[in-house]
Design an enzyme around this catalytic site. Structure first.
Site, mmCIF file in Angstrom:
data_model
loop_
_atom_site.group_PDB
_atom_site.id
_atom_site.type_symbol
_atom_site.label_atom_id
_atom_site.label_comp_id
_atom_site.label_asym_id
_atom_site.label_seq_id
_atom_site.Cartn_x
_atom_site.Cartn_y
_atom_site.Cartn_z
ATOM 1 N N VAL A 137 0.840 -1.199 0.000
ATOM 2 C CA VAL A 137 0.000 0.000 0.000
ATOM 3 C C VAL A 137 0.873 1.245 0.000
ATOM 4 O O VAL A 137 1.722 1.423 0.882
ATOM 5 C CB VAL A 137 -0.937 0.012 1.224
ATOM 6 C CG1 VAL A 137 -1.879 1.203 1.137
ATOM 7 C CG2 VAL A 137 -1.718 -1.292 1.310
ATOM 8 N N LYS A 138 0.664 2.072 -1.016
ATOM 9 C CA LYS A 138 1.403 3.345 -1.087
ATOM 10 C C LYS A 138 0.686 4.361 -0.215
ATOM 11 O O LYS A 138 -0.519 4.590 -0.356
ATOM 12 C CB LYS A 138 1.391 3.856 -2.532
ATOM 13 C CG LYS A 138 2.710 3.709 -3.243
ATOM 14 C CD LYS A 138 2.609 4.311 -4.620
ATOM 15 C CE LYS A 138 3.960 4.587 -5.205
ATOM 16 N NZ LYS A 138 3.863 5.158 -6.552
ATOM 17 N N ILE A 139 1.460 4.974 0.666
ATOM 18 C CA ILE A 139 0.912 5.951 1.613
ATOM 19 C C ILE A 139 1.678 7.256 1.421
ATOM 20 O O ILE A 139 2.920 7.255 1.427
ATOM 21 C CB ILE A 139 1.112 5.458 3.072
ATOM 22 C CG1 ILE A 139 0.421 4.102 3.315
ATOM 23 C CG2 ILE A 139 0.678 6.504 4.075
ATOM 24 C CD1 ILE A 139 -1.067 4.154 3.514
#
Ligand code: G3P
Length: 214
Positions: A82-84
């Site tokens: 997951v890119k945050i």
């Protein structure tokens, strides 16, 4: 050094995999928009196609919303990362997700201190955007060098993904600095095996081969 493709276009991913040079994928909302397909359809297709990590961006701004979104994304495949975005809320989310065993890639990193904080929060990956720094007259690869130095000083396990790559020179410099990963637009990947002298050499050898009695 791992090569990721920075794309959501399945044709590019298939071609990169056939070349045997794709260890993972990074996407972002802009790249997904370019496909013209529904978000979930694109994401599932890529996760099934690629054996390695696939970064998919969360678009919420509050930590609790990012966490909920990240749980959904992570449930789509074991290789989902997951890119945050690099914000205070993002850091809270990264720490909570790490405790749940969800892999994160902290994106939109433009300073060494942002990368240090992401690593302290337990990010699996950080993504310094080198091309966008070069675009505004800064030195993107100097940022990568500083991040690697800091991570080495403290033996952080967070891996550095050199992102926003525009040229083969970015890839060469990333490799010389010892960056863990570069994420490449397909056009840059295609340029890497080429050299004009290789083409000249092949043409000469083939011409000479014609002269060999058979
Ligand atoms: O995927 C993140 C990053 O690589 C974006 O690149 O070219 O839009 O600056 P760019």
């Amino acid at each position: 050094m791992d090569f990721f493709l920075d794309t959501a276009l399945v044709d590019e991913i298939r071609a990169g995999l056939e070349m045997g040079m794709v260890d993972g994928i990074t996407t972002n909302p802009s790249l997904v928009a370019k496909t013209g397909k529904k978000f979930m359809d694109v994401v599932k297709e890529i996760l099934d196609l690629v054996p390695g990590p696939v970064s998919i961006e969360a678009v919420s701004e509050k930590a609790e919303d990012m966490i909920a979104e990240a749980r959904d994304i992570s449930g789509l495949g074991e290789n989902a990362v997951v890119k945050i975005p690099m914000t205070e809320e993002g850091l809270k989310a990264v720490r909570a997700l790490g405790e749940e065993g969800i892999s994160t890639n902290v994106t939109l990193v433009f300073s060494p201190l942002q990368a240090l904080m992401a690593a302290k929060a337990g990010a699996s990956y950080v993504s310094p955007f080198v091309g966008r720094l070069d675009d505004v007259g800064e030195d993107g690869m100097s940022l990568v060098s500083q991040i690697l130095e800091i991570f080495d000083n403290y033996m952080f396990e967070t891996e550095v993904i050199v992102a926003s790559v525009r040229t083969p020179t970015h890839v060469l410099t990333a490799a010389r600095l010892g960056a863990d990963i570069v994420t490449l637009p397909y056009g840059v990947l295609k340029k890497l095996p080429k050299h004009p002298l290789t083409d000249v050499g092949i043409a000469k050898f083939l011409a000479d081969w014609e002269k060999v009695p058979k």
